[in-house]
Design an enzyme around this catalytic site. Structure first.
Site, PDB file in Angstrom:
ATOM      1  N   GLU A 269       0.846  -1.213   0.000  1.00 33.08           N
ATOM      2  CA  GLU A 269       0.000   0.000   0.000  1.00 33.08           C
ATOM      3  C   GLU A 269       0.875   1.254   0.000  1.00 33.08           C
ATOM      4  O   GLU A 269       0.553   2.251  -0.655  1.00 33.08           O
ATOM      5  CB  GLU A 269      -0.942   0.006   1.209  1.00 33.08           C
ATOM      6  CG  GLU A 269      -1.935  -1.140   1.221  1.00 33.08           C
ATOM      7  CD  GLU A 269      -2.739  -1.260  -0.066  1.00 33.08           C
ATOM      8  OE1 GLU A 269      -3.164  -0.230  -0.616  1.00 33.08           O
ATOM      9  OE2 GLU A 269      -2.934  -2.399  -0.533  1.00 33.08           O
ATOM     10  N   TRP A 272       1.565   1.817  -3.432  1.00 28.84           N
ATOM     11  CA  TRP A 272       0.554   2.552  -4.209  1.00 28.84           C
ATOM     12  C   TRP A 272       0.770   4.056  -4.058  1.00 28.84           C
ATOM     13  O   TRP A 272       0.591   4.841  -5.001  1.00 28.84           O
ATOM     14  CB  TRP A 272      -0.861   2.188  -3.743  1.00 28.84           C
ATOM     15  CG  TRP A 272      -1.410   0.983  -4.458  1.00 28.84           C
ATOM     16  CD1 TRP A 272      -1.523  -0.275  -3.945  1.00 28.84           C
ATOM     17  CD2 TRP A 272      -1.905   0.923  -5.815  1.00 28.84           C
ATOM     18  NE1 TRP A 272      -2.067  -1.110  -4.902  1.00 28.84           N
ATOM     19  CE2 TRP A 272      -2.313  -0.407  -6.053  1.00 28.84           C
ATOM     20  CE3 TRP A 272      -2.035   1.852  -6.846  1.00 28.84           C
ATOM     21  CZ2 TRP A 272      -2.856  -0.819  -7.271  1.00 28.84           C
ATOM     22  CZ3 TRP A 272      -2.582   1.441  -8.068  1.00 28.84           C
ATOM     23  CH2 TRP A 272      -2.971   0.128  -8.268  1.00 28.84           C
ATOM     24  N   TRP A 300     -21.744  13.003 -18.268  1.00 29.33           N
ATOM     25  CA  TRP A 300     -22.076  12.960 -16.837  1.00 29.33           C
ATOM     26  C   TRP A 300     -23.431  13.592 -16.588  1.00 29.33           C
ATOM     27  O   TRP A 300     -23.841  14.504 -17.312  1.00 29.33           O
ATOM     28  CB  TRP A 300     -21.012  13.704 -16.024  1.00 29.33           C
ATOM     29  CG  TRP A 300     -19.628  13.155 -16.149  1.00 29.33           C
ATOM     30  CD1 TRP A 300     -18.580  13.746 -16.785  1.00 29.33           C
ATOM     31  CD2 TRP A 300     -19.134  11.914 -15.633  1.00 29.33           C
ATOM     32  NE1 TRP A 300     -17.454  12.954 -16.701  1.00 29.33           N
ATOM     33  CE2 TRP A 300     -17.770  11.825 -15.999  1.00 29.33           C
ATOM     34  CE3 TRP A 300     -19.697  10.864 -14.910  1.00 29.33           C
ATOM     35  CZ2 TRP A 300     -16.968  10.732 -15.656  1.00 29.33           C
ATOM     36  CZ3 TRP A 300     -18.897   9.781 -14.556  1.00 29.33           C
ATOM     37  CH2 TRP A 300     -17.551   9.720 -14.941  1.00 29.33           C
ATOM     38  N   ASN A 335     -10.640   2.796   3.561  1.00 29.47           N
ATOM     39  CA  ASN A 335     -10.350   2.645   2.133  1.00 29.47           C
ATOM     40  C   ASN A 335     -11.410   1.848   1.379  1.00 29.47           C
ATOM     41  O   ASN A 335     -11.832   2.243   0.284  1.00 29.47           O
ATOM     42  CB  ASN A 335      -8.984   1.984   1.945  1.00 29.47           C
ATOM     43  CG  ASN A 335      -8.661   1.774   0.481  1.00 29.47           C
ATOM     44  OD1 ASN A 335      -8.590   2.733  -0.279  1.00 29.47           O
ATOM     45  ND2 ASN A 335      -8.506   0.526   0.070  1.00 29.47           N
ATOM     46  N   TRP A 353     -16.452  12.245 -11.572  1.00 30.23           N
ATOM     47  CA  TRP A 353     -15.537  11.913 -10.462  1.00 30.23           C
ATOM     48  C   TRP A 353     -14.852  13.155  -9.908  1.00 30.23           C
ATOM     49  O   TRP A 353     -14.466  13.188  -8.740  1.00 30.23           O
ATOM     50  CB  TRP A 353     -14.497  10.877 -10.919  1.00 30.23           C
ATOM     51  CG  TRP A 353     -13.650  11.306 -12.101  1.00 30.23           C
ATOM     52  CD1 TRP A 353     -13.926  11.105 -13.410  1.00 30.23           C
ATOM     53  CD2 TRP A 353     -12.411  12.029 -12.054  1.00 30.23           C
ATOM     54  NE1 TRP A 353     -12.937  11.644 -14.206  1.00 30.23           N
ATOM     55  CE2 TRP A 353     -11.987  12.206 -13.400  1.00 30.23           C
ATOM     56  CE3 TRP A 353     -11.602  12.529 -11.037  1.00 30.23           C
ATOM     57  CZ2 TRP A 353     -10.802  12.879 -13.735  1.00 30.23           C
ATOM     58  CZ3 TRP A 353     -10.428  13.192 -11.363  1.00 30.23           C
ATOM     59  CH2 TRP A 353     -10.046  13.360 -12.707  1.00 30.23           C
ATOM     60  N   TRP A 376      -9.489   8.317  -7.421  1.00 28.27           N
ATOM     61  CA  TRP A 376     -10.783   8.640  -8.058  1.00 28.27           C
ATOM     62  C   TRP A 376     -10.792   8.156  -9.503  1.00 28.27           C
ATOM     63  O   TRP A 376     -11.766   7.594  -9.981  1.00 28.27           O
ATOM     64  CB  TRP A 376     -11.084  10.144  -7.961  1.00 28.27           C
ATOM     65  CG  TRP A 376     -11.766  10.468  -6.659  1.00 28.27           C
ATOM     66  CD1 TRP A 376     -11.172  10.922  -5.515  1.00 28.27           C
ATOM     67  CD2 TRP A 376     -13.167  10.311  -6.354  1.00 28.27           C
ATOM     68  NE1 TRP A 376     -12.117  11.060  -4.516  1.00 28.27           N
ATOM     69  CE2 TRP A 376     -13.343  10.692  -5.006  1.00 28.27           C
ATOM     70  CE3 TRP A 376     -14.271   9.881  -7.081  1.00 28.27           C
ATOM     71  CZ2 TRP A 376     -14.596  10.665  -4.375  1.00 28.27           C
ATOM     72  CZ3 TRP A 376     -15.518   9.844  -6.462  1.00 28.27           C
ATOM     73  CH2 TRP A 376     -15.675  10.239  -5.126  1.00 28.27           C
TER      74      TRP A 376
HETATM   75  C1  LIG Z   1     -11.679   7.553  -3.927  1.00 28.32           C
HETATM   76  C2  LIG Z   1     -10.440   7.452  -3.062  1.00 28.32           C
HETATM   77  C3  LIG Z   1      -9.787   8.615  -2.652  1.00 28.32           C
HETATM   78  C4  LIG Z   1      -8.636   8.535  -1.861  1.00 28.32           C
HETATM   79  N1  LIG Z   1      -8.023   9.698  -1.470  1.00 28.32           N
HETATM   80  C5  LIG Z   1      -6.885   9.631  -0.725  1.00 28.32           C
HETATM   81  C6  LIG Z   1      -6.225  10.818  -0.305  1.00 28.32           C
HETATM   82  O1  LIG Z   1      -6.617  11.946  -0.613  1.00 28.32           O
HETATM   83  N2  LIG Z   1      -5.113  10.682   0.465  1.00 28.32           N
HETATM   84  C7  LIG Z   1      -4.609   9.452   0.814  1.00 28.32           C
HETATM   85  O2  LIG Z   1      -3.578   9.397   1.490  1.00 28.32           O
HETATM   86  N3  LIG Z   1      -5.199   8.331   0.397  1.00 28.32           N
HETATM   87  C8  LIG Z   1      -6.321   8.364  -0.343  1.00 28.32           C
HETATM   88  N4  LIG Z   1      -6.933   7.197  -0.728  1.00 28.32           N
HETATM   89  C9  LIG Z   1      -6.265   5.915  -0.464  1.00 28.32           C
HETATM   90  C10 LIG Z   1      -6.649   5.201   0.826  1.00 28.32           C
HETATM   91  O3  LIG Z   1      -8.033   5.122   0.970  1.00 28.32           O
HETATM   92  C11 LIG Z   1      -6.047   5.846   2.075  1.00 28.32           C
HETATM   93  O4  LIG Z   1      -4.671   6.077   1.893  1.00 28.32           O
HETATM   94  C12 LIG Z   1      -6.209   4.915   3.276  1.00 28.32           C
HETATM   95  O5  LIG Z   1      -7.579   4.669   3.503  1.00 28.32           O
HETATM   96  C13 LIG Z   1      -5.600   5.554   4.488  1.00 28.32           C
HETATM   97  O6  LIG Z   1      -5.826   4.776   5.631  1.00 28.32           O
HETATM   98  P1  LIG Z   1      -4.629   4.052   6.372  1.00 28.32           P
HETATM   99  O7  LIG Z   1      -3.514   4.999   6.591  1.00 28.32           O
HETATM  100  O8  LIG Z   1      -5.209   3.380   7.562  1.00 28.32           O
HETATM  101  O9  LIG Z   1      -4.201   2.985   5.281  1.00 28.32           O
HETATM  102  P2  LIG Z   1      -3.329   1.661   5.381  1.00 28.32           P
HETATM  103  O10 LIG Z   1      -4.143   0.571   4.803  1.00 28.32           O
HETATM  104  O11 LIG Z   1      -2.794   1.462   6.741  1.00 28.32           O
HETATM  105  O12 LIG Z   1      -2.153   1.929   4.348  1.00 28.32           O
HETATM  106  C14 LIG Z   1      -0.892   2.520   4.730  1.00 28.32           C
HETATM  107  C15 LIG Z   1      -0.590   3.701   3.846  1.00 28.32           C
HETATM  108  O13 LIG Z   1      -0.482   3.306   2.491  1.00 28.32           O
HETATM  109  C16 LIG Z   1      -0.998   4.334   1.651  1.00 28.32           C
HETATM  110  N5  LIG Z   1      -2.170   3.818   0.926  1.00 28.32           N
HETATM  111  C17 LIG Z   1      -3.069   2.889   1.345  1.00 28.32           C
HETATM  112  N6  LIG Z   1      -3.992   2.664   0.368  1.00 28.32           N
HETATM  113  C18 LIG Z   1      -3.647   3.463  -0.663  1.00 28.32           C
HETATM  114  C19 LIG Z   1      -4.195   3.687  -1.947  1.00 28.32           C
HETATM  115  N7  LIG Z   1      -5.286   3.054  -2.402  1.00 28.32           N
HETATM  116  N8  LIG Z   1      -3.602   4.603  -2.737  1.00 28.32           N
HETATM  117  C20 LIG Z   1      -2.494   5.269  -2.327  1.00 28.32           C
HETATM  118  N9  LIG Z   1      -1.928   5.096  -1.130  1.00 28.32           N
HETATM  119  C21 LIG Z   1      -2.492   4.203  -0.309  1.00 28.32           C
HETATM  120  C22 LIG Z   1      -1.423   5.478   2.543  1.00 28.32           C
HETATM  121  O14 LIG Z   1      -0.362   6.399   2.629  1.00 28.32           O
HETATM  122  C23 LIG Z   1      -1.659   4.775   3.876  1.00 28.32           C
HETATM  123  O15 LIG Z   1      -1.507   5.627   4.983  1.00 28.32           O
HETATM  124  C24 LIG Z   1      -8.117   7.261  -1.497  1.00 28.32           C
HETATM  125  C25 LIG Z   1      -8.786   6.105  -1.904  1.00 28.32           C
HETATM  126  C26 LIG Z   1      -9.936   6.192  -2.672  1.00 28.32           C
HETATM  127  C27 LIG Z   1     -10.611   4.922  -3.105  1.00 28.32           C
END
Ligand SMILES: Cc1cc2nc3c(=O)[nH]c(=O)nc-3n(C[C@H](O)[C@H](O)[C@H](O)COP(=O)(O)OP(=O)(O)OC[C@H]3O[C@@H](n4cnc5c(N)ncnc54)[C@H](O)[C@@H]3O)c2cc1C
Length: 461
Positions: A269, A272, A300, A335, A353, A376
């Site tokens: 993650e 990502w 849209w 997420n 979006w 998005w």
């Molecule tokens: C529509 C949408 C919008 C989002 N907008 C953002 C945003 O503005 N900022 C943001 O940081 N994340 C965003 N995310 C990704 C993700 O949802 C969050 O990073 C995650 O929920 C953060 O929670 P966590 O730190 O507990 O994640 P964990 O699952 O603990 O993951 C650890 C770290 O990995 C990174 N990460 C995890 N999932 C993703 C992912 N899908 N894409 C990129 N990095 C990821 C984050 O930095 C996160 O803190 C978005 C996802 C979606 C579907």
């Protein structure tokens, strides 16, 4: 007397901060500067929830610097102008900063670096936010990756990231530099105070505490990460966005802890996050237009009524409403639920979006231009390595799979709390549907067919 400015941006920490380490090593008096620059980002000025975080994070940074005998110097306005004025004011002849990757920051920083260098100022720029710079990981033919898996494989094939830097033992602060008062920036909401439900502690120490807590249950991350009703994820995203902890620190803490499947999934993650940063770097239009140009032709729907129902968590679809209310109440959303609410907006409601992206930008404490835009677009099906448009999440089935007993829905949608599990994700089918909860604003089957028809109308590849 010579001195150096260390310009803090998305690196609000003392440990593993290469720019600060550089300043401390120089032995010169340091001005620790933060500039609130509302001008440079244009349309992407920091949103309200992020401003809440920033306030507390700057307070924490200042407190840490005070323990070292100094503090943070706050200035507001066009960053390039402020820095040039501060150099004259303090006699600084060098500056260091850690890089940011938003297109507007890249453009501003490049121009500033050129201008200052031409004036004989020593400018040092460092990587403090990523495991690898966006230009370092390329395909064999030297082009940027468009697909995540080979990108992450290539990044992981490199030698381990360097060990994180320690907090400088001694910082020699520049005395007598005037600073704005943080409270005068009015970054916190007043009337109404919508931040009462924000259960966060910003700052470097809290970031490390969160990582430490998470490492205690990282083994179960592989499955728990998809269950919004449990605390199965790290909640590090705002800490990472504001740079209160670096990905390098996260990486090494995870690797030192153990080497379970959960750890690999979790680092994936972080991968990502790296992938999205390089995407935005190479495709600066990502927040504003579809990566897959065919989607520019998408028809849209315009419906303020539906969009407002979505933002208020009043769509009548429980998992969607729970997510949107979690976002409003806490400044964050799980997420799995982000994917569900985004899919519902884009597909079932057929709303652009970019409108959803904007709402997230304003309401998320972890709002991050690369991650927000890329995710998005991923859900929309228009992004790089995106989910195909025709794969449409059914929010009822998603709810039943990932929140089977409705723990999450009951927490954020109290109107549904007393429904039996069987009806928690489709209350409209209950013998007595709750009177104070709306019926769905769209028939899910009709919305799905409408979305598929819109997709089929797009030009073929
Ligand atoms: C529509 C949408 C919008 C989002 N907008 C953002 C945003 O503005 N900022 C943001 O940081 N994340 C965003 N995310 C990704 C993700 O949802 C969050 O990073 C995650 O929920 C953060 O929670 P966590 O730190 O507990 O994640 P964990 O699952 O603990 O993951 C650890 C770290 O990995 C990174 N990460 C995890 N999932 C993703 C992912 N899908 N894409 C990129 N990095 C990821 C984050 O930095 C996160 O803190 C978005 C996802 C979606 C579907």
């Amino acid at each position: 007397m010579k001195s150096i400015i260390v310009w803090f941006r998305q690196d609000l920490r003392l440990s593993d901060n290469p720019a600060l380490a550089h300043g401390a090593k120089s032995g010169l008096p340091i001005v620790c500067l933060y500039v609130l620059d509302d001008e440079t980002p244009g349309d992407w000025k920091m949103g309200d929830a992020s401003q809440w975080w920033l306030h507390h994070s700057l307070a924490a940074l200042d407190a840490s610097l005070r323990k070292k005998g100094g503090g943070v110097t706050l200035r507001r306005g066009n960053a390039a102008k402020i820095i040039k004025a501060l150099m004259r004011e303090t006699g600084a002849d060098s500056i260091a900063w850690n890089r940011c990757y938003e297109p507007f920051a890249v453009a501003r920083d490049a121009a500033l670096k050129t201008e200052l260098t031409e004036q004989g100022i020593a400018v040092t720029t460092c990587n403090g936010s990523l495991l690898a710079e966006p230009w370092e990981i390329t395909t064999q033919s030297g082009t940027p990756f468009k697909v995540y898996t080979p990108f992450w494989k290539a990044l992981r094939a490199r030698p381990e990231p360097d060990a994180p830097l320690r907090t400088p033992a001694k910082i020699n602060f520049h005395a007598d530099v005037k600073s704005d008062a943080l409270k005068d920036w009015t970054l916190l909401p007043a009337k109404p105070d919508w931040s009462k439900g924000f259960d966060w502690t910003p700052g470097e120490k809290a970031a490390h505490d969160a990582l430490h807590d998470f490492l205690g249950h990282i083994g179960g991350y592989g499955t728990a990460r998809d269950i919004p009703g449990v605390d199965g994820t790290s909640r590090l995203s705002p800490h990472l966005h504001f740079g209160e902890i670096s990905p390098r620190q996260v990486w090494h803490a995870v690797r030192d802890h153990n080497h379970t499947q959960g750890a690999d999934k979790f680092l994936g993650e972080i991968g990502w996050r790296e992938f999205n940063h390089q995407l935005l770097f190479h495709h600066p239009h990502l927040p504003n237009s579809a990566y897959d140009e065919r989607f520019a032709k998408m028809k849209w729907r315009q419906s303020d009524k539906d969009f407002t129902a979505w933002t208020h968590g009043q769509t009548g679809v429980p998992i969607v409403d729970a997510g949107m209310r979690q976002l409003w109440q806490t400044g964050w959303m799980h997420n799995r639920v982000r994917m569900i609410v985004a899919s519902f907006l884009i597909k079932h409601l057929l709303i652009d979006w970019r409108k959803g992206q904007r709402w997230f930008w304003d309401t998320l404490v972890d709002a991050d231009l690369p991650n927000n835009a890329a995710n998005w677009q991923w859900v929309a099906g228009s992004g790089a390595d995106a989910a195909p448009f025709f794969r449409i999440f059914n929010p009822v089935l998603q709810g039943q799979k990932f929140d089977p007993t409705g723990t999450y829905v009951r927490r954020f949608v109290p109107e549904l709390a007393s429904l039996p599990d069987k009806f928690i994700h489709r209350p409209w089918e209950a013998t007595v549907p709750p009177a104070d909860y709306p019926t769905p604003i769209v028939d899910l089957a009709v919305g799905r067919d409408r979305a598929l028809a819109a997709f089929r109308a797009l030009p073929r590849r």
